[in-house]
Each structure stands twice: as structure tokens, then as C-alpha cells.
Design a protein around this motif. Structure first.
Motif, short mmCIF file in Angstrom:
data_model
loop_
_atom_site.label_atom_id
_atom_site.label_comp_id
_atom_site.label_asym_id
_atom_site.label_seq_id
_atom_site.Cartn_x
_atom_site.Cartn_y
_atom_site.Cartn_z
N ILE A 40 0.54 -1.34 -0.06
CA ILE A 40 -0.12 -0.37 0.10
C ILE A 40 1.31 1.14 -0.10
O ILE A 40 1.59 1.47 0.63
CB ILE A 40 -1.11 0.07 0.87
CG1 ILE A 40 -1.88 -1.07 1.29
CG2 ILE A 40 -1.13 1.60 1.08
CD1 ILE A 40 -2.42 -1.59 2.79
N ARG A 41 0.71 1.80 -1.12
CA ARG A 41 1.31 3.40 -1.29
C ARG A 41 1.39 4.40 -1.33
O ARG A 41 0.37 3.73 -2.63
CB ARG A 41 3.13 3.04 -2.73
CG ARG A 41 3.86 1.66 -1.76
CD ARG A 41 5.04 1.18 -2.75
NE ARG A 41 3.53 0.23 -3.78
CZ ARG A 41 4.20 0.57 -5.49
NH1 ARG A 41 5.86 0.48 -4.91
NH2 ARG A 41 4.09 0.01 -5.88
N THR A 42 1.27 5.21 -1.06
CA THR A 42 0.40 6.67 -1.57
C THR A 42 0.70 6.88 -3.14
O THR A 42 1.85 7.02 -3.48
CB THR A 42 1.15 8.26 -0.77
OG1 THR A 42 0.46 7.48 0.55
CG2 THR A 42 0.23 9.27 -0.45
N ASN A 43 -0.92 7.45 -3.79
CA ASN A 43 -1.24 7.56 -5.14
C ASN A 43 0.14 6.52 -5.98
O ASN A 43 0.20 6.49 -7.18
CB ASN A 43 -0.42 9.30 -5.10
CG ASN A 43 -0.63 10.07 -4.12
OD1 ASN A 43 -1.79 10.19 -3.78
ND2 ASN A 43 -0.34 10.95 -4.18
N ARG A 44 0.03 5.08 -5.32
CA ARG A 44 0.58 3.90 -6.42
C ARG A 44 -0.82 3.26 -6.30
O ARG A 44 -1.56 2.53 -5.47
CB ARG A 44 1.87 3.34 -5.72
CG ARG A 44 2.81 4.36 -5.36
CD ARG A 44 3.70 4.88 -6.35
NE ARG A 44 4.31 3.79 -8.06
CZ ARG A 44 5.59 3.00 -7.29
NH1 ARG A 44 5.88 3.67 -6.51
NH2 ARG A 44 5.15 2.28 -8.54
N PRO A 45 -0.54 1.93 -7.50
CA PRO A 45 -1.33 0.91 -7.10
C PRO A 45 -1.61 -0.05 -6.11
O PRO A 45 -0.43 -0.01 -5.63
CB PRO A 45 -1.28 0.33 -8.54
CG PRO A 45 -0.30 1.31 -9.50
CD PRO A 45 0.41 2.40 -8.53
N LEU A 46 -2.94 -0.29 -5.68
CA LEU A 46 -2.41 -1.36 -4.88
C LEU A 46 -2.85 -2.57 -5.53
O LEU A 46 -2.77 -2.92 -6.02
CB LEU A 46 -4.34 -1.96 -3.90
CG LEU A 46 -4.66 -2.49 -3.42
CD1 LEU A 46 -3.79 -2.49 -1.79
CD2 LEU A 46 -6.02 -2.70 -2.91
N SER A 47 -1.82 -3.05 -4.18
CA SER A 47 -0.62 -4.55 -5.33
C SER A 47 -0.16 -5.56 -3.91
O SER A 47 -0.51 -5.28 -2.88
CB SER A 47 0.42 -4.15 -6.16
OG SER A 47 1.42 -3.41 -5.24
N ILE A 48 -0.24 -6.43 -4.54
CA ILE A 48 0.89 -8.12 -3.92
C ILE A 48 1.56 -8.52 -4.34
O ILE A 48 2.10 -8.51 -5.35
CB ILE A 48 -0.63 -8.80 -3.48
CG1 ILE A 48 -1.40 -9.41 -4.62
CG2 ILE A 48 -1.97 -8.29 -3.07
CD1 ILE A 48 -2.19 -10.60 -4.96
N TYR A 49 2.30 -9.44 -3.47
CA TYR A 49 3.22 -10.21 -4.05
C TYR A 49 2.99 -11.42 -3.52
O TYR A 49 2.70 -12.47 -2.47
CB TYR A 49 4.45 -9.93 -3.43
CG TYR A 49 5.36 -10.28 -4.34
CD1 TYR A 49 6.36 -9.89 -4.99
CD2 TYR A 49 6.28 -11.19 -3.22
CE1 TYR A 49 7.84 -10.74 -5.85
CE2 TYR A 49 7.58 -12.64 -3.44
CZ TYR A 49 8.29 -12.01 -4.57
OH TYR A 49 9.17 -12.42 -4.94
N PHE A 56 -1.66 -6.52 -9.80
CA PHE A 56 -1.73 -4.88 -9.82
C PHE A 56 -3.22 -4.96 -8.98
O PHE A 56 -3.69 -6.54 -9.44
CB PHE A 56 -1.71 -4.37 -10.56
CG PHE A 56 -0.38 -3.74 -10.18
CD1 PHE A 56 0.50 -3.11 -10.07
CD2 PHE A 56 0.15 -4.67 -11.45
CE1 PHE A 56 1.31 -2.30 -9.77
CE2 PHE A 56 1.33 -3.65 -11.59
CZ PHE A 56 2.17 -2.89 -10.80
N ILE A 57 -4.06 -5.16 -8.23
CA ILE A 57 -5.92 -5.08 -7.56
C ILE A 57 -6.68 -3.84 -8.69
O ILE A 57 -6.13 -2.93 -8.68
CB ILE A 57 -5.59 -4.79 -6.41
CG1 ILE A 57 -4.80 -5.62 -5.75
CG2 ILE A 57 -7.22 -5.38 -6.07
CD1 ILE A 57 -4.57 -7.42 -6.03
N THR A 58 -7.10 -4.41 -9.40
CA THR A 58 -8.04 -4.13 -10.45
C THR A 58 -9.15 -3.41 -9.34
O THR A 58 -10.26 -4.03 -8.57
CB THR A 58 -8.64 -4.69 -11.58
OG1 THR A 58 -9.37 -5.42 -11.48
CG2 THR A 58 -7.35 -5.14 -12.33
N LEU A 59 -9.82 -1.73 -9.81
CA LEU A 59 -10.98 -2.34 -9.76
C LEU A 59 -12.31 -2.94 -9.39
O LEU A 59 -13.46 -3.17 -9.06
CB LEU A 59 -12.24 -0.50 -10.09
CG LEU A 59 -10.97 0.45 -10.04
CD1 LEU A 59 -10.61 1.49 -11.67
CD2 LEU A 59 -11.15 1.14 -8.76
#
Length: 156
Positions: A40-49, A56-59
């Protein structure tokens, strides 16, 4: 593979409960037993590893290798997550924060990214947190096989 057993309950209670509801709702359908990190990073896409790759987690609550149509993390999301992690008392967790992470139940850890406040040559605090990396603890079977013979021999 989506987690459907006790593991799912543990991740939900031990990790996802420390993520703001807005982001949690996108993550729940995407978490699997292979998920190692939530980023979780400000102004960046939500992502998982997971599976040695970043997704990346889509809408539409799907995993994507490309950041298009991704959920974008806001500063409010980071502030809400930090509040959840610290139970609304950042200074009660000051020692953990200055070490750069907060430990969650179950051995999970949340790495913090922000501005280090220095006191002489040591970090005294981290403020303006802009990123959180939730590391999901998991067993790695056989990880010590290469050294166990060197430290344990004939029962001693």
C-alpha cells in the motif's frame, strides 16, 4: 487458489483487519495462500506479491500484471491504515515505528516507509508515512535442511 480454510480466517483477523475497509474490499477476493505481501503506497496502485510476482488489484477486484484500471491508494488510506495498526495511538508504538515495522498477531509484519527523524546517528521516529508493506508470515518447509546437520549431531 483462494484460501478457504483456517488460513483464511487467520489472514482476515491477523492482517486484513489492519487494512482500511475501502482497500480490504478489493483485496479479499484476490488473496490466496500464495500471497506473501500486500503493498500500500500513496498515489500508487494497490498491489500484492505472490508466486514470485507482483500483481496489481483492479477496480473489478481482479489481479493484473499491468497497473491499468488499478485501485489507487490515497493518503487517507495510509492514514487510516496507520491508525488501525497503532490502535489510534502512534506514540504507543513509537519503538516499533522507529525500527521501521510493526508486528501483528500471528507474526505478520508491516514495514513502514516515510521520513526518518534522526537523533544523532539513530532513527528516533518515522513520520509522513507514505507506504506500508504487509508481510504475511508463512511456513517454509525444509528451509533449514542445509544447516541442521551442522548444528545437530547424534542427539546433541
Amino acid at each position: 487458489m483462494i484460501i478457504t480454510t483456517l488460513e483464511q480466517k487467520d489472514i482476515h483477523t491477523e492482517v486484513l483487519s489492519y487494512i482500511p475497509m475501502r482497500l480490504r474490499s478489493y483485496l479479499i477476493p484476490c488473496i490466496s495462500n500464495k500471497t506473501e505481501e500486500i503493498r500500500i503506497r500513496t498515489n500508487r496502485p494497490l498491489s500484492i506479491y505472490q508466486n514470485s510476482e507482483v500483481y496489481f488489484i483492479t477496480l473489478s477486484c481482479r489481479l493484473s500484471k499491468k497497473p491499468y484500471d488499478s485501485v489507487i491508494v490515497t493518503k487517507d488510506d495510509i492514514e487510516a491504515a496507520t491508525g488501525l495498526l497503532c490502535n489510534r495511538s502512534i506514540y504507543a508504538h513509537e519503538n516499533e515505528i522507529k525500527d521501521g515495522y510493526i508486528t501483528l498477531p500471528g507474526g505478520h509484519r508491516v514495514g513502514l516507509c516515510g521520513n526518518a527523524v534522526m537523533n544523532t546517528d539513530k532513527v528516533s521516529f518515522i513520520n509522513n508515512i507514505s507506504g506500508l508493506n504487509y508481510r504475511i508470515s508463512h511456513e517454509i518447509k525444509g528451509c533449514c535442511d542445509g544447516v541442521i546437520r551442522d548444528i545437530y549431531h547424534n542427539g546433541s
